[in-house]
Scaffold this active site. Sequence first.
Site, PDB file in Angstrom:
ATOM      1  N   HIS A  37       5.563   3.615  28.079  1.00 37.49           N
ATOM      2  CA  HIS A  37       6.566   4.677  27.656  1.00 37.49           C
ATOM      3  C   HIS A  37       6.721   4.358  26.198  1.00 37.49           C
ATOM      4  CE1 HIS A  37       7.873   4.700  31.970  1.00 37.49           C
ATOM      5  NE2 HIS A  37       6.980   5.378  31.842  1.00 37.49           N
ATOM      6  N   ASP A  59       4.006   8.426  35.816  1.00 37.35           N
ATOM      7  CA  ASP A  59       3.239   7.642  34.867  1.00 37.35           C
ATOM      8  C   ASP A  59       1.799   7.847  35.507  1.00 37.35           C
ATOM      9  OD1 ASP A  59       5.419   6.855  33.478  1.00 37.35           O
ATOM     10  OD2 ASP A  59       5.882   4.929  34.811  1.00 37.35           O
TER      11      ASP A  59
END
Length: 216
Positions: free
Chosen positions: A64, A172
Amino acid sequence: MPVEFTAFDIEGPVLFVPNRHRDKRGVFAETFRYDDFCEVVGDIDLVQENHSISVPINTIRGLHFQTCPYAQGKLIRVTQGAILDVAVDIRPRSATFGQHIKIELSAENWYQLWIPEGFAHGFKTLKPDTHVMYKASNYYSPDHDRGIAWNDPDLGIDWQLYGQQPVVSEKDSRQPLLSELDPETLGPMGHTPPNHDFTPLNLNRANVTVLSANPS
């Protein structure tokens, strides 16, 4: 200074190790002092603190980052359990673009990892019921929230899964490869080494830094 610190081969990240004082009652340590932190990493305000709990072992969160003007630096620690923590250099003009560091952070070793702006961050849990806390240098902004595939083959990250399947969120599991992101998306992050332009990944595996839980 109540903490010791260590830099890495990749410029930017810093490992902080608090000095622990033990007696018959237990342990005490100063885990954060703003003046010592700024002396090492520069005058950076930490404005938000987050706490994640990952129940299954082999949970992977990441990779991230946030884009400018909401790019974040993060000071990460584990208060219960243990993680394999990873930071990937995504500064478009960095000489170590696409390379990463990897280190074990645990409630046992008390390590804290500073990851500055210009890095994508992720971790894998090494124990069940792992608690991760981190201070951030900017506020969360959903409009600037971005990610990179945790298993991007060009990054060559060994997550030490040993054939086991990780627990990954739907978000993700759909993140793009680093090669699919252009420099404008990554932003003007980091220094500009001379004669270095944004080019496709050509990684030097020898420069990947790995520290164990108890480095000598």
